[in-house]
Design a protein around this motif. Structure first.
Motif, mmCIF file in Angstrom:
data_model
loop_
_atom_site.group_PDB
_atom_site.id
_atom_site.type_symbol
_atom_site.label_atom_id
_atom_site.label_comp_id
_atom_site.label_asym_id
_atom_site.label_seq_id
_atom_site.Cartn_x
_atom_site.Cartn_y
_atom_site.Cartn_z
ATOM 1 N N ILE A 9 31.898 46.449 42.433
ATOM 2 C CA ILE A 9 30.988 45.532 41.737
ATOM 3 C C ILE A 9 31.784 44.384 41.115
ATOM 4 O O ILE A 9 31.345 43.229 41.120
ATOM 5 C CB ILE A 9 30.186 46.276 40.647
ATOM 6 N N SER A 10 32.973 44.691 40.576
ATOM 7 C CA SER A 10 33.824 43.642 39.997
ATOM 8 C C SER A 10 34.170 42.597 41.047
ATOM 9 O O SER A 10 34.115 41.384 40.786
ATOM 10 C CB SER A 10 35.116 44.250 39.438
ATOM 11 N N GLU A 11 34.534 43.059 42.244
ATOM 12 C CA GLU A 11 34.894 42.127 43.312
ATOM 13 C C GLU A 11 33.684 41.293 43.744
ATOM 14 O O GLU A 11 33.797 40.088 43.984
ATOM 15 C CB GLU A 11 35.453 42.904 44.501
ATOM 16 N N LEU A 12 32.535 41.952 43.824
ATOM 17 C CA LEU A 12 31.327 41.233 44.238
ATOM 18 C C LEU A 12 30.936 40.150 43.240
ATOM 19 O O LEU A 12 30.578 39.032 43.633
ATOM 20 C CB LEU A 12 30.164 42.223 44.389
ATOM 21 N N VAL A 13 31.004 40.475 41.963
ATOM 22 C CA VAL A 13 30.526 39.531 40.956
ATOM 23 C C VAL A 13 31.428 38.299 40.888
ATOM 24 O O VAL A 13 30.981 37.200 40.545
ATOM 25 C CB VAL A 13 30.388 40.221 39.580
ATOM 26 N N THR A 14 32.716 38.457 41.255
ATOM 27 C CA THR A 14 33.600 37.282 41.286
ATOM 28 C C THR A 14 33.255 36.361 42.442
ATOM 29 O O THR A 14 33.531 35.159 42.389
ATOM 30 C CB THR A 14 35.080 37.707 41.408
ATOM 31 N N GLU A 15 32.640 36.911 43.489
ATOM 32 C CA GLU A 15 32.248 36.087 44.624
ATOM 33 C C GLU A 15 30.854 35.494 44.438
ATOM 34 O O GLU A 15 30.602 34.346 44.785
ATOM 35 C CB GLU A 15 32.286 36.915 45.911
ATOM 36 N N ILE A 16 29.941 36.292 43.890
ATOM 37 C CA ILE A 16 28.559 35.829 43.722
ATOM 38 C C ILE A 16 28.431 34.847 42.555
ATOM 39 O O ILE A 16 27.660 33.895 42.607
ATOM 40 C CB ILE A 16 27.623 37.038 43.527
ATOM 41 N N LYS A 17 29.184 35.111 41.475
ATOM 42 C CA LYS A 17 29.183 34.234 40.282
ATOM 43 C C LYS A 17 27.769 33.982 39.755
ATOM 44 O O LYS A 17 27.316 32.831 39.650
ATOM 45 C CB LYS A 17 29.864 32.896 40.611
ATOM 46 N N PRO A 18 27.034 35.031 39.406
ATOM 47 C CA PRO A 18 25.661 34.847 38.912
ATOM 48 C C PRO A 18 25.655 34.303 37.480
ATOM 49 O O PRO A 18 26.637 34.437 36.749
ATOM 50 C CB PRO A 18 25.101 36.266 38.954
#
Length: 604
Positions: A190-199
């Motif tokens: 989830i940490s990796e995803l949120v750095t890419e999605i940047k919500p």
């Protein structure tokens, strides 16, 4: 136009009366609100609250406003969600929610949709190494979100059940609630995803505490992210479980409005994760000297590098799954027509994308390239398929001709079947009976093969009887499976009388009931339908319990092993990956078994 008004809720755990009473009260006093978004486990922990829960599902009680959830696990989740997937209104590729009942929508898998002008991304389920239809997310779900992250525009809300690991880094410590440092309910994925999605907002549940982190700055983006962790409905610690927000859609905001940073903004807590990802992405893989025809088989990324595609060495999930991608030439991922064709033939996305699949035997997809005539493994002989070995895979874990075969574990070879010790055994002398022919289940073996299977079973029964043990045989057949293996687990004779009750109890918890047969395998073979997946277990005394798994039903691939792990008080060994041994130790284990089994071996 006024910005939309949303209510956010943590783990519901089936407490729908309490939730909707509170929602109705808030909606009346400070509303109206446009929608309710729930993160964390939505279904009950047990059957205790199933009555009130089903009142809403079956229409006896009303849901006050449109409600969306991603926590697709808990009691009766499989039953309720299986019914939802069969609803004609839910057919097709829907990312804006599958209708479960009036005003209740299930956000399945992962996706991105627009809700009252807001861009919403979500990841349903929790991390798990097992491949299940409900309650867990897969690598494909993660890769789909990464593909969506490449699309233009800012994501307003990102919904996950788990917290991102490290989210408290750089935050004011005085605001941290107790228990927040417990690793339960957190995920580095989830940490990796949120750095890419940047919500702009990231909302999560599962930890059972309320936490509103200070906004943090994003790398390579002007806007900030606000993280919200929510408590569970009905929690005894009075942690806040309902939170209201009214964000203006980013699509309607000016650049200066989007770029505004509050005075308490911190650095991104995942900077180290982001740097690691860039480092990994920039590292070049050595180009194998294997012939061009071998690149697909061992490392797909090398094939793309060989052709000069250095901008991105990963396949576009959207293109492979749908055949098109709106980003076209601007997409950072590869639009490979050959890979798309292989994906349509049932080849594992991870295998195509990385050249390997870490799920091993648990994966329901194929781990070898499929010729056109291999696309229909269930085709009957004589129906135009002249190659009787079209299902044979050189990368199959169990084919004797396979490069992937762990031959040091083989203990006995017959004409139609062979025996091998299991990799990552549940107990000592955990055996597999495996057909030599590449067939998806032992139940489809010909009449000339069946006697040899029975001989193997009887010899193992005698072998374990001499050790005061009984034997449980079980097999999981998936319609997308490849090579069959009949699991053989010895248990103490003192536990034999309760095996049936334990399996029936486990079935009840999953929401199904076993059918019982007392006439042995022949009777089961007559009832067997290859169009349906099937689990069956042969108990001491030759009673068979079986369950035909419907197309949209979730069934854990490791069900048999998990039940016996519980019976033997070995819960920590339920996953074979936790029990893997080194090759030297495996070889010694196999030799010791062969010495002990020698006098019982039907193929000395």
């Amino acid at each position: 136009m006024a910005p939309p008004r949303l209510l956010l809720c943590g783990d519901v755990l089936g407490h729908l009366n309490q939730l909707f009473k509170r929602v109705s009260s808030v909606n009346k006093s400070t509303g109206p609100f446009d929608a309710l978004l729930c993160v964390g486990q939505f279904f009950p922990d047990s059957s205790d609250h199933l009555g009130e829960f089903m009142d809403y599902i079956e229409g006896r009680s009303e849901i006050p406003l449109p409600t969306y959830f991603i926590g697709d696990y808990g009691a009766s989740a499989m039953k309720v969600l299986s019914a939802a997937t069969k609803d004609p209104a839910n057919l097709g590729f829907k990312m804006d929610g599958l209708r479960v009942c009036e005003n209740l929508y299930w956000l399945k898998g992962s996706g991105k949709f627009t809700l009252h002008g807001l861009s919403v991304s979500y990841l349903s389920g929790r991390h798990s190494t097992s491949s299940q239809q409900f309650g867990t997310y897969s690598q494909d779900d993660i890769d789909a979100l990464r593909a969506f992250a490449e699309e233009p525009g800012i994501v307003d809300l990102f919904l996950t059940n788990e917290w991102p690991s490290g989210v408290t880094t750089g935050a004011v410590t005085s605001d941290l609630p107790l228990g927040i440092f417990d690793s339960y309910g957190s995920s580095s994925a989830i940490s990796e995803l949120v750095t890419e999605i940047k919500p702009r907002y990231h909302v999560a549940g599962t930890k059972g505490v309320f936490y509103a982190r200070e906004p943090y700055a994003n790398t390579e983006a002007v806007h900030v992210t606000r993280f919200l962790g929510l408590g569970a409905v009905g929690n005894k610690d009075r942690q806040k479980f309902l939170h209201a927000i009214s964000p203006t859609p980013a699509s309607t905001m000016s650049a200066s409005e989007i770029g505004m940073k509050p005075t308490n903004t911190t650095l991104c807590p995942f900077t180290s994760v982001d740097k690691a990802a860039h480092t990994d992405g920039a590292a070049k893989r050595p180009i194998d000297k294997a012939p061009e025809s071998q690149y697909w088989r061992y490392d797909v990324s090398q094939k793309r590098q060989r052709h000069g595609d250095t901008e991105g060495n990963r396949l576009c999930f959207k293109f492979l799954s749908t055949g098109s991608c709106a980003r076209g030439e601007k997409c950072h991922f590869q639009h490979d027509g050959d890979a798309r064709e292989q994906c349509s033939r049932g080849v594992c996305f991870d295998f195509l994308n990385k050249g390997k699949c870490e799920r091993g035997p648990d994966c329901n997809f194929k781990h070898s390239l499929q010729d056109e005539d291999k696309s229909f493994p269930n085709r009957r002989r004589g129906s135009g398929n002249t190659n009787t070995n079209t299902d044979r895979s050189s990368d199959c874990w169990f084919c004797l001709s396979s490069f992937s075969l762990e031959s040091h574990l083989i203990t006995s070879i017959g004409e139609h079947y062979y025996c091998a010790l299991a990799k990552g055994p549940l107990v000592e002398d955990h055996v597999l009976i495996i057909p030599i022919e590449h067939t998806p289940t032992t139940l489809s073996s010909s009449s000339e093969c069946e006697p040899e299977l029975i001989r193997f079973q009887n010899s193992l029964k005698k072998y374990f009887k001499n050790q005061e043990k009984e034997v449980v045989f079980f097999e999981w057949f998936s319609t997308r499976g490849t090579h069959a293996n009949l699991q053989v687990i010895p248990i103490p004779s003192s536990r034999a009388s309760v095996v049936k009750d334990i399996f029936n109890l486990a079935a009840q918890k999953l929401g199904f009931k076993f059918t019982e047969i007392k006439k042995g395998r022949k009777s089961l073979q007559m009832k067997f339908d290859r169009k349906c997946s099937l689990f069956y277990v042969e108990l001491p005394g030759d009673t068979i319990l079986y369950h035909s798994v419907e197309e949209n039903e979730t069934f854990p691939a490791q069900f048999g092993r998990e039940v016996l792990a519980g019976l033997l008080n070995m819960a920590d060994r339920a996953d074979w990956k936790n029990c893997k041994l080194g090759k030297e130790e495996e070889t010694k284990m196999a030799e010791n078994f062969k010495n002990r089994y020698q006098e019982y071996n039907p193929n000395p």
